[in-house]
Design an enzyme around this catalytic site. Structure first.
Site, PDB file in Angstrom:
ATOM      1  N   GLU A   3     -15.832  -1.886   5.228  1.00 29.78           N
ATOM      2  CA  GLU A   3     -15.181  -3.608   4.561  1.00 29.78           C
ATOM      3  C   GLU A   3     -16.126  -4.690   4.769  1.00 29.78           C
ATOM      4  O   GLU A   3     -16.070  -4.198   6.166  1.00 29.78           O
ATOM      5  CB  GLU A   3     -13.629  -3.475   4.529  1.00 29.78           C
ATOM      6  CG  GLU A   3     -13.308  -2.621   3.964  1.00 29.78           C
ATOM      7  CD  GLU A   3     -11.648  -3.467   4.769  1.00 29.78           C
ATOM      8  OE1 GLU A   3     -10.638  -1.933   4.524  1.00 29.78           O
ATOM      9  OE2 GLU A   3     -10.984  -4.222   5.154  1.00 29.78           O
ATOM     10  N   HIS A  20     -13.444  -5.848   0.084  1.00 27.65           N
ATOM     11  CA  HIS A  20     -12.588  -4.206   0.876  1.00 27.65           C
ATOM     12  C   HIS A  20     -12.814  -2.969  -0.242  1.00 27.65           C
ATOM     13  O   HIS A  20     -11.595  -2.495  -0.374  1.00 27.65           O
ATOM     14  CB  HIS A  20     -11.199  -4.664   0.708  1.00 27.65           C
ATOM     15  CG  HIS A  20      -9.739  -4.404   1.504  1.00 27.65           C
ATOM     16  ND1 HIS A  20      -9.740  -2.544   0.846  1.00 27.65           N
ATOM     17  CD2 HIS A  20      -9.376  -4.260   2.754  1.00 27.65           C
ATOM     18  CE1 HIS A  20      -8.504  -2.295   1.543  1.00 27.65           C
ATOM     19  NE2 HIS A  20      -8.345  -3.307   2.655  1.00 27.65           N
TER      20      HIS A  20
HETATM   21  O1  TA6 Z   1      -7.773  -3.242   5.759  1.00 25.68           O
HETATM   22  C1  TA6 Z   1      -7.422  -2.169   5.649  1.00 25.68           C
HETATM   23  C2  TA6 Z   1      -6.137  -3.043   5.713  1.00 25.68           C
HETATM   24  O2  TA6 Z   1      -6.184  -4.412   6.410  1.00 25.68           O
HETATM   25  C3  TA6 Z   1      -5.325  -1.863   6.180  1.00 25.68           C
HETATM   26  O3  TA6 Z   1      -3.930  -2.417   6.943  1.00 25.68           O
HETATM   27  C4  TA6 Z   1      -4.234  -2.173   5.112  1.00 25.68           C
HETATM   28  O4  TA6 Z   1      -3.424  -2.587   4.673  1.00 25.68           O
HETATM   29  C5  TA6 Z   1      -5.159  -2.181   3.988  1.00 25.68           C
HETATM   30  O5  TA6 Z   1      -6.050  -3.596   4.099  1.00 25.68           O
HETATM   31  C6  TA6 Z   1      -4.520  -2.140   2.782  1.00 25.68           C
HETATM   32  O6  TA6 Z   1      -3.636  -3.107   1.615  1.00 25.68           O
HETATM   33  P1  TA6 Z   1      -2.917  -3.850   0.652  1.00 25.68           P
HETATM   34  O7  TA6 Z   1      -2.880  -5.040   1.312  1.00 25.68           O
HETATM   35  O8  TA6 Z   1      -4.587  -3.753  -0.271  1.00 25.68           O
HETATM   36  O9  TA6 Z   1      -2.262  -2.915   0.741  1.00 25.68           O
END
Ligand code: TA6
Length: 305
Positions: free
Chosen positions: A273, A170
């Protein structure tokens, strides 16, 4: 349990890697070689800094990132596994799986002949993980730091039943300003728009960020590219074993709700990601393994806006 002394004795390499104690007692592997520098917290095997010698930082870290036990660092490269997003059944379980706040074990370091440095982390199922997710596994995550950054996440099924995972590297990329940013290589792909009830849409061209963007591109192959006009550079993202690409920028309102994105932090970051999610989930059979790999390379701009 590994500590600074045991890690330093076993895995430090002069001119390449050492280990320091960061805030809240989090141990950090610090890589400094002739080609680049990087910092990786053992919690989550979470790389939160990578800077090739001739570049400004490539990986974004929030000014308000908190380095605390059991809290995911805001920025860097969180490892999302064995599920991406919310747990499908039990919303009480942590978003993006549980391994990004686990304490990983350093199982190897190496000074490569070409000047790069690699570090290998492992995480093996135990009673705590099985209580959250009832499967036996071993994860091996190798990070190789040079003018390029190589990530390899290997999932092994060490149990006797198949299991299905979704996953993501991510990655938060540091960019000049979202208003002068394009992401190429996703045109023509179908994506689920998470900011619009997961509606399926087709990407017509380069991805622009003009409000919250939370796109899960499906059946993606190979590579995509960040074009950062403000910083006059591009970032090539090439993958193997990834069939989903997620592009995310929380924009203003969501950033404020999150509380750790920093003042206007959303303007200088974009997540691209390398993942396997939704209908790209991966089944791993007993005794088998699955590899997710990503390579990041900074280049000049390929197209002027
Ligand atoms: O990858 C994008 C996502 O799924 C967004 O929807 C947002 O939730 C982000 O990840 C960050 O997630 P986190 O749990 O690290 O705050």
């Amino acid at each position: 349990m590994q500590n600074i002394d045991s890690l330093s004795k076993q895995f430090s390499i002069p001119g390449h890697i050492d280990f320091i104690e960061g805030t809240d007692g989090l141990i950090v592997a610090r890589i400094n070689n002739e080609l680049a520098s990087a910092e990786i917290a053992l919690q989550g095997a979470h790389l939160y800094s990578w800077k090739p010698r001739e570049e400004v930082p490539v990986i974004w870290l929030s000014q308000d990132a908190r380095f605390e036990r059991n809290k995911a660092i805001r920025g860097g490269i969180p490892v999302c596994w064995p599920w991406f997003g919310f747990h499908e059944v039990d919303l009480r379980k942590p978003a993006h799986g549980f391994v990004r706040t686990c304490l990983w074990t350093v199982s190897g370091t190496e000074a490569l002949e070409d000047g790069r440095t690699s570090i290998r982390f492992t995480l093996t199922s135990n009673e705590n993980t099985i209580a959250i997710w009832p499967h036996k596994f071993r994860l091996t995550y190798t990070i190789t730091v040079g003018t390029k950054l190589d990530l390899q996440l290997i999932t092994e099924n060490t149990g006797n039943l198949p299991f299905k995972i979704s996953e993501a590297l991510h990655t938060y990329f540091a960019i000049g300003d979202v208003s002068e940013l394009e992401i190429h290589g996703l045109a023509g792909y179908t994506y689920a728009d998470k900011s619009d009830d997961m509606t399926l849409k087709m990407e017509p061209g380069p991805v622009l960020i003009r409000n919250e963007v939370d796109h899960i591109y499906l059946d993606t192959e190979g590579m995509c590219r960040i074009e950062d006009q403000r910083q006059q550079r591009g970032i090539n993202i090439s993958t193997q074993g990834s069939h989903t690409t997620v592009v995310w920028n929380p924009w203003i309102e969501k950033s404020e709700k999150m509380g750790d994105m920093g003042e206007n932090g959303y303007r200088t970051m974009v997540c691209v990601e390398s993942a396997n999610a939704l209908n790209n989930k991966v089944t791993v059979n007993p005794g088998h393994h699955h590899e997710l790999m990503a390579r990041y390379e900074v280049t000049g701009l390929q197209c002027e806006l």
